[in-house]
Design a protein around this motif. Structure first.
Motif, PDB file in Angstrom:
ATOM      1  N   UNK A  63       0.838  -1.193   0.000  1.00 27.53           N
ATOM      2  CA  UNK A  63       0.000   0.000   0.000  1.00 27.53           C
ATOM      3  C   UNK A  63       0.882   1.254   0.000  1.00 27.53           C
ATOM      4  N   UNK A  64       1.969   1.208   0.737  1.00 28.42           N
ATOM      5  CA  UNK A  64       2.887   2.347   0.794  1.00 28.42           C
ATOM      6  C   UNK A  64       3.450   2.668  -0.591  1.00 28.42           C
ATOM      7  N   UNK A  65       3.755   1.655  -1.380  1.00 26.96           N
ATOM      8  CA  UNK A  65       4.282   1.877  -2.730  1.00 26.96           C
ATOM      9  C   UNK A  65       3.221   2.525  -3.614  1.00 26.96           C
ATOM     10  N   UNK A  66       1.980   2.084  -3.505  1.00 23.39           N
ATOM     11  CA  UNK A  66       0.899   2.691  -4.292  1.00 23.39           C
ATOM     12  C   UNK A  66       0.727   4.157  -3.916  1.00 23.39           C
ATOM     13  N   UNK A  85       3.740  10.769  -6.582  1.00 21.96           N
ATOM     14  CA  UNK A  85       4.720  11.150  -7.608  1.00 21.96           C
ATOM     15  C   UNK A  85       4.008  11.552  -8.906  1.00 21.96           C
ATOM     16  N   UNK A  86       2.992  10.799  -9.291  1.00 18.04           N
ATOM     17  CA  UNK A  86       2.275  11.118 -10.528  1.00 18.04           C
ATOM     18  C   UNK A  86       1.495  12.419 -10.402  1.00 18.04           C
ATOM     19  N   UNK A  87       1.085  12.759  -9.186  1.00 19.07           N
ATOM     20  CA  UNK A  87       0.318  13.987  -8.966  1.00 19.07           C
ATOM     21  C   UNK A  87       1.170  15.243  -9.148  1.00 19.07           C
ATOM     22  N   UNK A  88       2.480  15.086  -9.144  1.00 25.19           N
ATOM     23  CA  UNK A  88       3.346  16.234  -9.404  1.00 25.19           C
ATOM     24  C   UNK A  88       3.132  16.742 -10.823  1.00 25.19           C
ATOM     25  N   UNK A  89       2.963  15.830 -11.755  1.00 21.31           N
ATOM     26  CA  UNK A  89       2.733  16.184 -13.161  1.00 21.31           C
ATOM     27  C   UNK A  89       1.261  16.422 -13.466  1.00 21.31           C
ATOM     28  N   UNK A  90       0.398  15.574 -12.910  1.00 19.65           N
ATOM     29  CA  UNK A  90      -1.046  15.661 -13.166  1.00 19.65           C
ATOM     30  C   UNK A  90      -1.781  15.628 -11.826  1.00 19.65           C
ATOM     31  N   UNK A  91      -2.001  16.809 -11.238  1.00 19.01           N
ATOM     32  CA  UNK A  91      -2.588  16.883  -9.897  1.00 19.01           C
ATOM     33  C   UNK A  91      -3.956  16.222  -9.751  1.00 19.01           C
ATOM     34  N   UNK A  92      -4.712  16.084 -10.838  1.00 19.62           N
ATOM     35  CA  UNK A  92      -6.027  15.472 -10.704  1.00 19.62           C
ATOM     36  C   UNK A  92      -6.003  13.960 -10.902  1.00 19.62           C
ATOM     37  N   UNK A  93      -4.815  13.376 -10.964  1.00 21.71           N
ATOM     38  CA  UNK A  93      -4.710  11.921 -11.041  1.00 21.71           C
ATOM     39  C   UNK A  93      -5.281  11.326  -9.760  1.00 21.71           C
ATOM     40  N   UNK A  94      -6.051  10.272  -9.894  1.00 28.46           N
ATOM     41  CA  UNK A  94      -6.682   9.680  -8.719  1.00 28.46           C
ATOM     42  C   UNK A  94      -6.702   8.163  -8.743  1.00 28.46           C
ATOM     43  N   UNK A  95      -5.846   7.567  -9.588  1.00 26.99           N
ATOM     44  CA  UNK A  95      -5.841   6.112  -9.686  1.00 26.99           C
ATOM     45  C   UNK A  95      -4.461   5.592 -10.072  1.00 26.99           C
ATOM     46  N   UNK A 131      -7.657   3.390  -6.231  1.00 23.61           N
ATOM     47  CA  UNK A 131      -8.021   4.799  -6.366  1.00 23.61           C
ATOM     48  C   UNK A 131      -7.684   5.554  -5.094  1.00 23.61           C
ATOM     49  N   UNK A 132      -7.787   6.839  -5.176  1.00 23.09           N
ATOM     50  CA  UNK A 132      -7.547   7.669  -4.008  1.00 23.09           C
ATOM     51  C   UNK A 132      -8.531   7.317  -2.886  1.00 23.09           C
ATOM     52  N   UNK A 133      -9.751   6.933  -3.257  1.00 24.88           N
ATOM     53  CA  UNK A 133     -10.751   6.553  -2.254  1.00 24.88           C
ATOM     54  C   UNK A 133     -10.379   5.239  -1.581  1.00 24.88           C
ATOM     55  N   UNK A 134      -9.799   4.313  -2.345  1.00 26.20           N
ATOM     56  CA  UNK A 134      -9.340   3.054  -1.765  1.00 26.20           C
ATOM     57  C   UNK A 134      -8.201   3.310  -0.783  1.00 26.20           C
ATOM     58  N   UNK A 135      -7.326   4.252  -1.134  1.00 27.51           N
ATOM     59  CA  UNK A 135      -6.228   4.600  -0.236  1.00 27.51           C
ATOM     60  C   UNK A 135      -6.748   5.260   1.030  1.00 27.51           C
ATOM     61  N   UNK A 136      -7.762   6.114   0.904  1.00 25.06           N
ATOM     62  CA  UNK A 136      -8.386   6.699   2.094  1.00 25.06           C
ATOM     63  C   UNK A 136      -8.934   5.608   3.008  1.00 25.06           C
ATOM     64  N   UNK A 149      -6.050   5.854 -19.455  1.00 23.79           N
ATOM     65  CA  UNK A 149      -7.113   6.084 -18.486  1.00 23.79           C
ATOM     66  C   UNK A 149      -7.795   7.397 -18.834  1.00 23.79           C
ATOM     67  N   UNK A 150      -9.104   7.422 -18.700  1.00 20.77           N
ATOM     68  CA  UNK A 150      -9.887   8.641 -18.929  1.00 20.77           C
ATOM     69  C   UNK A 150     -10.496   9.029 -17.596  1.00 20.77           C
TER      70      UNK A 150
END
Length: 162
Positions: A24-27, A33-43, A58-63, A143-144
């Motif tokens: 989970x920590x790696x995810x 890291x991906x959010x640095x380039x695309x802040x709205x990335x959520x998966x 997803x970000x919700x799964x991480x929450x 991904x869309x």
């Protein structure tokens, strides 16, 4: 113009991935890291060693995962002294041991590259998910996100308003 768009036109072909044996920590690290380039990335797409789709975190799964390890109810309602810094450090250690299996979407929405935007939009509404994977020949191509469809759709709408 909008009705002529396809999933291919709006997909992001640069998306974060982890292997199915990742923690989970790696995810969390990969998503940040991906959010640095695309802040709205959520998966984060989870692939096996043969690059076949296993699921999506997803970000919700991480929450949900963080809540189960970090924000346990027993600590939130404790009237005594709680060392929150130590509690958080302990939870972070737990996250490094947690596997993704319990926290990923194993049946994600799959689209074909030529699927029209109305089908993409319909999949968001039916599944109540703000993302869908674009797949062809058993390979995830992109991904869309709902935000991408929204930007495209409203660009045409704003022009129509003028």
């Amino acid at each position: 113009m909008m009705l002529r768009k396809r999933a291919w036109d709006m997909m992001r072909d640069d998306f974060p991935t982890v292997r199915d044996d990742a923690s989970l920590a790696e995810a969390i690290r990969v998503m940040r890291e991906s959010m640095k380039e695309t802040p709205d990335n959520q998966a984060v797409v989870v692939l096996n060693r043969n690059d076949k789709l296993v699921g999506v975190v997803t970000i919700w799964d991480l929450f949900r995962a963080v809540k189960s390890s970090v924000l346990k109810d027993e600590y939130l309602h404790d009237d005594g002294e709680v060392d929150w810094d130590q509690q958080f450090a302990n939870a972070c250690l737990i996250c490094t041991q947690m596997r993704l299996d319990d926290y990923m979407v194993t049946e994600p929405t799959l689209l074909k590259p030529n699927d029209p935007v109305l089908l993409v939009l319909d999949s968001f509404l039916k599944k109540k998910r703000a993302w869908a994977l674009v797949e062809e020949g058993g390979r995830i191509m992109g991904i869309v996100y709902a935000t991408d469809v929204y930007r495209e759709m409203t660009r045409d709408m704003v022009r129509a308003f003028m």
